[in-house]
Structures are given as C-alpha cells and as structure tokens.
Motif scaffolding. Sequence first.
Motif, mmCIF file in Angstrom:
data_model
loop_
_atom_site.group_PDB
_atom_site.id
_atom_site.type_symbol
_atom_site.label_atom_id
_atom_site.label_comp_id
_atom_site.label_asym_id
_atom_site.label_seq_id
_atom_site.Cartn_x
_atom_site.Cartn_y
_atom_site.Cartn_z
ATOM 1 N N THR A 26 0.836 -1.196 0.000
ATOM 2 C CA THR A 26 0.000 0.000 0.000
ATOM 3 C C THR A 26 0.871 1.246 0.000
ATOM 4 O O THR A 26 1.977 1.257 0.543
ATOM 5 C CB THR A 26 -0.918 0.020 1.237
ATOM 6 N N SER A 27 0.371 2.294 -0.604
ATOM 7 C CA SER A 27 1.077 3.583 -0.581
ATOM 8 C C SER A 27 0.563 4.475 0.534
ATOM 9 O O SER A 27 1.266 5.377 1.006
ATOM 10 C CB SER A 27 0.917 4.295 -1.926
ATOM 11 N N LYS A 28 -0.683 4.200 0.995
ATOM 12 C CA LYS A 28 -1.276 5.007 2.054
ATOM 13 C C LYS A 28 -2.393 4.218 2.722
ATOM 14 O O LYS A 28 -3.133 3.490 2.053
ATOM 15 C CB LYS A 28 -1.819 6.326 1.498
ATOM 16 N N PHE A 52 -10.575 0.586 7.255
ATOM 17 C CA PHE A 52 -9.417 1.301 6.733
ATOM 18 C C PHE A 52 -9.504 1.370 5.215
ATOM 19 O O PHE A 52 -9.961 0.431 4.548
ATOM 20 C CB PHE A 52 -8.116 0.587 7.117
ATOM 21 N N LEU A 53 -9.066 2.506 4.678
ATOM 22 C CA LEU A 53 -8.977 2.691 3.238
ATOM 23 C C LEU A 53 -7.532 2.433 2.823
ATOM 24 O O LEU A 53 -6.612 3.107 3.297
ATOM 25 C CB LEU A 53 -9.390 4.101 2.837
ATOM 26 N N LEU A 54 -7.346 1.444 1.945
ATOM 27 C CA LEU A 54 -6.021 1.111 1.448
ATOM 28 C C LEU A 54 -5.851 1.714 0.065
ATOM 29 O O LEU A 54 -6.704 1.530 -0.808
ATOM 30 C CB LEU A 54 -5.839 -0.406 1.380
ATOM 31 N N GLN A 55 -4.754 2.428 -0.123
ATOM 32 C CA GLN A 55 -4.466 3.051 -1.411
ATOM 33 C C GLN A 55 -3.159 2.492 -1.967
ATOM 34 O O GLN A 55 -2.235 2.175 -1.217
ATOM 35 C CB GLN A 55 -4.388 4.571 -1.269
ATOM 36 N N LYS A 94 2.601 -6.871 9.113
ATOM 37 C CA LYS A 94 3.898 -6.981 9.774
ATOM 38 C C LYS A 94 3.743 -7.561 11.176
ATOM 39 O O LYS A 94 2.886 -7.148 11.947
ATOM 40 C CB LYS A 94 4.565 -5.605 9.849
ATOM 41 N N ASP A 95 4.570 -8.555 11.485
ATOM 42 C CA ASP A 95 4.617 -9.233 12.784
ATOM 43 C C ASP A 95 3.373 -10.079 13.075
ATOM 44 O O ASP A 95 3.273 -10.683 14.141
ATOM 45 C CB ASP A 95 4.809 -8.226 13.935
ATOM 46 N N LYS A 96 2.417 -10.138 12.144
ATOM 47 C CA LYS A 96 1.204 -10.917 12.364
ATOM 48 C C LYS A 96 0.944 -11.939 11.261
ATOM 49 O O LYS A 96 0.034 -12.756 11.374
ATOM 50 C CB LYS A 96 -0.013 -9.992 12.504
ATOM 51 N N GLY A 97 1.744 -11.888 10.211
ATOM 52 C CA GLY A 97 1.574 -12.831 9.122
ATOM 53 C C GLY A 97 0.386 -12.510 8.236
ATOM 54 O O GLY A 97 -0.151 -11.392 8.256
ATOM 55 N N MET A 98 -0.043 -13.504 7.476
ATOM 56 C CA MET A 98 -1.164 -13.320 6.566
ATOM 57 C C MET A 98 -2.483 -13.234 7.328
ATOM 58 O O MET A 98 -2.748 -14.042 8.220
ATOM 59 C CB MET A 98 -1.234 -14.483 5.572
ATOM 60 N N GLN A 99 -3.302 -12.265 6.967
ATOM 61 C CA GLN A 99 -4.632 -12.113 7.544
ATOM 62 C C GLN A 99 -5.636 -11.875 6.426
ATOM 63 O O GLN A 99 -5.268 -11.445 5.325
ATOM 64 C CB GLN A 99 -4.670 -10.967 8.552
ATOM 65 N N LEU A 138 1.105 -2.074 4.287
ATOM 66 C CA LEU A 138 0.712 -3.480 4.215
ATOM 67 C C LEU A 138 1.088 -4.019 2.848
ATOM 68 O O LEU A 138 1.134 -3.277 1.868
ATOM 69 C CB LEU A 138 -0.802 -3.636 4.414
ATOM 70 N N PHE A 139 1.337 -5.314 2.799
ATOM 71 C CA PHE A 139 1.512 -5.961 1.505
ATOM 72 C C PHE A 139 0.246 -6.755 1.229
ATOM 73 O O PHE A 139 -0.101 -7.673 1.984
ATOM 74 C CB PHE A 139 2.733 -6.887 1.493
ATOM 75 N N VAL A 140 -0.444 -6.402 0.159
ATOM 76 C CA VAL A 140 -1.713 -7.038 -0.176
ATOM 77 C C VAL A 140 -1.473 -8.126 -1.222
ATOM 78 O O VAL A 140 -0.963 -7.851 -2.319
ATOM 79 C CB VAL A 140 -2.735 -6.010 -0.698
#
Length: 255
Positions: free
Chosen positions: A123-125, A133-136, A155-160, A185-187
Amino acid sequence: DGWDVLGGHVSYYSYMNGVSDLNGIGLCKNCNPQISIVASYGVYAAEFDAFSDARIKNIQGVSNATQDLKTLNKLHITDYTMKDKVKYGDRRFKKVIAQEVEKIYPQAVSTHADFIPNVYQGTSKITKTDDGFLLQFAGQHHISSNAKKLRVLVKDKGMQVFDITSIPANNEVRVSATELDTNQLFVYGEEVNDFRTVDYEALTTLSISASQEISRVAKNQAVTIAAQQRQINLLEKRLAALEKNHPQPIFHKAD
C-alpha cells in the motif's frame, strides 16, 4: 470433528490453516468437506495409496483407449513461472493449466474458494475510516468489483484476511478492520470462488490408457510390417529366379 454418523453430514470440523485468524486452527461449520490436507509446499512420502477396491465402485466398463489417446493429444504442456515471486522466485514449471484442461477433460478439474495474487503490491497510504481502513496503492489493484475478501500480509502478524466493504477506485479498497498497527501493508489478493485445481491422478490414468492404445497400434503396425516384409522377400526370390533363367535381367532392383 463433529461427524454425525446417523445424519451422514458434518456439523463442524477444524483444520490447520496458516492464514487463519485462530492461530493456525481454522473452523468450518455446516460443511461438506472434500479436502483432508491442504499444503502450501510439496508433500514428501514413501508411498501414496488411493482407495481403489472394486467393491466401493459402480464400474461402468473399460475406458475407450482410442478416445483417451485423442483426448491426451489435445492437452498442452505449458512452461510458466509463478506470480508469487516471494514464495516461488523464478522457478520454472512445465505442467498443465487448469482452465485449458477443463475445456478438454473437465472431470480432472475441480473448483473451490481460494486467494489469487492479483494485487501483489504494498500500500502507498492507509487511512482510518468509520468502518475500517482505506487502502491506497500507487498502481491499479486489479480487484474484481464483486470481491468480498482480501488476503493481506501484516507486519509481525503474518497473513490475515479482511472483508472488503467497498472499492472506491481502481487504486483504492476499503476493508473492515478494527486496527492496523503499520504504515504499510503488503496485499496479496482477493478471494475467488472458482479457484481451479487439477487431479493429476486422473491425468496419469488417462495417460496409461492412451499408452496402451499406442502399444496396441504399434503391435498392429508391427504385424503389418512383418507381413509386408514377407511379401517383399517372396517377390525378391521370384525376381532372382526370373533373372537366373534369362541371360539379360528383365528387371533391375533399385539401389
């Protein structure tokens, strides 16, 4: 868990799942389970045994090997790499593609709900909203308009997995979450209901039947060739006899 012997159905069962919200234990309620083991990587074993006793089957007859060979010849073996570079890197594969197999040999393909890496970017923002939450993203996210769930690496929680509440733009998606303790976040991607899998055992047995047809054709061709060779030998003997009885040969064998 939860197998109802008399009713013949499953009211609930639990399973190991690396992306579950229950610390690796997933729960399925009122399910009709078709899968016992789901593995993210290869499975090693000394032997694989499948249930194959005739007494559990309604046998309809021997497969049509001629048709099986035609079916096998229509299948394409494809070279490819995986989109999930983190997991697979640049490893090359040479296998079939489920969508192509489905058109030719549909009984070897099944579908279930799973996630695809169609977003596969950070995500960039991230902006807190009233319902989540709004993911951009810097680029397009490629999320389908009817997508319901999103797999995200936290981060620190793995895949959700988060529920999608809306998709305002082609680079924005709103998810339902109570808190996200990270600036990025990495989506991974969205959940689809028609994720395809291939039954390679079905392809193996198809190949066996087709190989038997090739063997049958080869044997028939060998018999034909042997008969033709006997005819050639007989003609050569007759030709030799004719040439022996004449000062000048009336026929000449080809070089």
